[in-house]
Design a protein around this motif. Structure first.
Motif, PDB file in Angstrom:
ATOM      1  N   ALA A   1      10.440 -22.550  18.787  1.00 25.04           N
ATOM      2  CA  ALA A   1       9.888 -21.209  19.026  1.00 25.04           C
ATOM      3  C   ALA A   1      10.657 -20.174  18.212  1.00 25.04           C
ATOM      4  CB  ALA A   1       9.934 -20.870  20.514  1.00 25.04           C
ATOM      5  N   ALA A   2      11.989 -20.291  18.183  1.00 26.45           N
ATOM      6  CA  ALA A   2      12.809 -19.352  17.410  1.00 26.45           C
ATOM      7  C   ALA A   2      12.460 -19.441  15.926  1.00 26.45           C
ATOM      8  CB  ALA A   2      14.293 -19.631  17.634  1.00 26.45           C
ATOM      9  N   ASP A   3      12.313 -20.655  15.419  1.00 25.94           N
ATOM     10  CA  ASP A   3      11.952 -20.830  14.000  1.00 25.94           C
ATOM     11  C   ASP A   3      10.603 -20.181  13.708  1.00 25.94           C
ATOM     12  OD1 ASP A   3      14.307 -22.238  13.639  1.00 25.94           O
ATOM     13  OD2 ASP A   3      13.344 -24.218  13.645  1.00 25.94           O
ATOM     14  N   PHE A   4       9.637 -20.386  14.602  1.00 27.57           N
ATOM     15  CA  PHE A   4       8.312 -19.803  14.426  1.00 27.57           C
ATOM     16  C   PHE A   4       8.400 -18.281  14.414  1.00 27.57           C
ATOM     17  CE2 PHE A   4       4.529 -17.869  16.233  1.00 27.57           C
ATOM     18  CZ  PHE A   4       3.541 -18.378  15.408  1.00 27.57           C
ATOM     19  N   TRP A   5       9.104 -17.691  15.379  1.00 20.00           N
ATOM     20  CA  TRP A   5       9.162 -16.233  15.477  1.00 20.00           C
ATOM     21  C   TRP A   5      10.009 -15.624  14.374  1.00 20.00           C
ATOM     22  CZ3 TRP A   5       5.454 -13.832  17.523  1.00 20.00           C
ATOM     23  CH2 TRP A   5       4.705 -14.444  18.531  1.00 20.00           C
ATOM     24  N   ASN A   6      10.963 -16.374  13.842  1.00 18.83           N
ATOM     25  CA  ASN A   6      11.709 -15.888  12.681  1.00 18.83           C
ATOM     26  C   ASN A   6      10.819 -15.840  11.441  1.00 18.83           C
ATOM     27  OD1 ASN A   6      14.281 -15.196  13.665  1.00 18.83           O
ATOM     28  ND2 ASN A   6      14.848 -17.357  13.785  1.00 18.83           N
ATOM     29  N   ALA A   7       9.830 -16.715  11.380  1.00 14.35           N
ATOM     30  CA  ALA A   7       8.899 -16.722  10.255  1.00 14.35           C
ATOM     31  C   ALA A   7       7.777 -15.700  10.444  1.00 14.35           C
ATOM     32  CB  ALA A   7       8.303 -18.123  10.090  1.00 14.35           C
ATOM     33  N   HIS A   8       7.623 -15.195  11.654  1.00 12.72           N
ATOM     34  CA  HIS A   8       6.572 -14.227  11.985  1.00 12.72           C
ATOM     35  C   HIS A   8       7.239 -13.003  12.611  1.00 12.72           C
ATOM     36  CE1 HIS A   8       4.531 -18.115  11.810  1.00 12.72           C
ATOM     37  NE2 HIS A   8       3.498 -17.429  11.354  1.00 12.72           N
ATOM     38  N   LYS A   9       7.887 -12.221  11.771  1.00  8.87           N
ATOM     39  CA  LYS A   9       8.738 -11.124  12.254  1.00  8.87           C
ATOM     40  C   LYS A   9       7.975  -9.876  12.684  1.00  8.87           C
ATOM     41  CE  LYS A   9      12.833 -12.498   9.708  1.00  8.87           C
ATOM     42  NZ  LYS A   9      13.635 -12.907  10.832  1.00  8.87           N
ATOM     43  N   ASP A  10       6.658  -9.884  12.569  1.00  8.26           N
ATOM     44  CA  ASP A  10       5.891  -8.670  12.838  1.00  8.26           C
ATOM     45  C   ASP A  10       5.469  -8.506  14.295  1.00  8.26           C
ATOM     46  OD1 ASP A  10       4.307 -10.901  12.591  1.00  8.26           O
ATOM     47  OD2 ASP A  10       2.621  -9.836  11.693  1.00  8.26           O
ATOM     48  N   GLY A  11       5.749  -9.461  15.134  1.00  4.43           N
ATOM     49  CA  GLY A  11       5.255  -9.370  16.509  1.00  4.43           C
ATOM     50  C   GLY A  11       6.345  -9.331  17.558  1.00  4.43           C
ATOM     51  N   LYS A  12       5.966  -8.783  18.703  1.00  5.62           N
ATOM     52  CA  LYS A  12       6.835  -8.833  19.890  1.00  5.62           C
ATOM     53  C   LYS A  12       6.557 -10.138  20.616  1.00  5.62           C
ATOM     54  CE  LYS A  12       8.436  -4.378  20.485  1.00  5.62           C
ATOM     55  NZ  LYS A  12       9.854  -4.122  20.574  1.00  5.62           N
ATOM     56  N   ILE A  13       7.539 -10.571  21.384  1.00  8.73           N
ATOM     57  CA  ILE A  13       7.470 -11.860  22.059  1.00  8.73           C
ATOM     58  C   ILE A  13       7.567 -11.627  23.559  1.00  8.73           C
ATOM     59  CG2 ILE A  13       8.576 -14.113  22.273  1.00  8.73           C
ATOM     60  CD1 ILE A  13       9.994 -13.158  19.491  1.00  8.73           C
ATOM     61  N   ALA A  14       6.667 -12.263  24.306  1.00 10.43           N
ATOM     62  CA  ALA A  14       6.712 -12.197  25.769  1.00 10.43           C
ATOM     63  C   ALA A  14       7.212 -13.523  26.310  1.00 10.43           C
ATOM     64  CB  ALA A  14       5.325 -11.894  26.325  1.00 10.43           C
ATOM     65  N   LEU A  15       8.150 -13.446  27.246  1.00  5.86           N
ATOM     66  CA  LEU A  15       8.623 -14.633  27.956  1.00  5.86           C
ATOM     67  C   LEU A  15       8.158 -14.506  29.398  1.00  5.86           C
ATOM     68  CD1 LEU A  15      12.313 -14.960  26.700  1.00  5.86           C
ATOM     69  CD2 LEU A  15      10.234 -15.921  25.724  1.00  5.86           C
ATOM     70  N   SER A  16       7.425 -15.485  29.856  1.00  6.71           N
ATOM     71  CA  SER A  16       6.903 -15.466  31.216  1.00  6.71           C
ATOM     72  C   SER A  16       7.369 -16.723  31.925  1.00  6.71           C
ATOM     73  CB  SER A  16       5.373 -15.398  31.185  1.00  6.71           C
ATOM     74  OG  SER A  16       4.858 -15.199  32.467  1.00  6.71           O
TER      75      SER A  16
END
Length: 110
Positions: free
Chosen positions: A31-46
């Motif tokens: 998940a961290a690798d994915f979000w590091n490659a997609h820096k334009d979005g906010k992330i929700a943890l539920s």
């Protein structure tokens, strides 16, 4: 990649625990690798919990699980200000797999 464009990644926990096991660590890293490659979005943890134990204890456990996942994300380079912790949704035992109830979803914040 196990997630679609915006996830969700699902990180599973053992009953009553907020520590990430090896499989959960690996998925949180993906998940961290994915979000590091997609820096334009906010992330929700539920965070989710099963129906065993008290509601108050479960709410605290879900929060600790989400915080544990957030720590893995930030430890792997995701900016903390991109991460939003959301109030856990209750999952009742008997509705699907109890394992599904003991998880944190990592997905794009809407």
């Amino acid at each position: 990649m196990t997630a679609q464009a915006n996830g969700p990644f699902q990180i599973f926990f053992e009953t009553g625990k907020s520590e990430l096991g090896p499989e959960a660590q690996a998925e949180a890293k993906r998940a961290a690798d994915f979000w590091n490659a997609h820096k334009d979005g906010k992330i929700a943890l539920s965070g989710f919990v099963d129906s065993t134990g008290s509601a108050d204890a479960n709410a605290e456990l879900a929060k600790k699980r989400a915080q544990a996942v957030a720590k893995v994300l930030t430890d792997n380079g995701v900016a903390a200000d991109r991460i939003e912790l959301r109030k856990p949704e209750t999952v009742t035992a008997g509705v699907g797999d109890d394992r599904q109830a003991r998880r944190v979803d990592v997905l794009a914040a809407q």
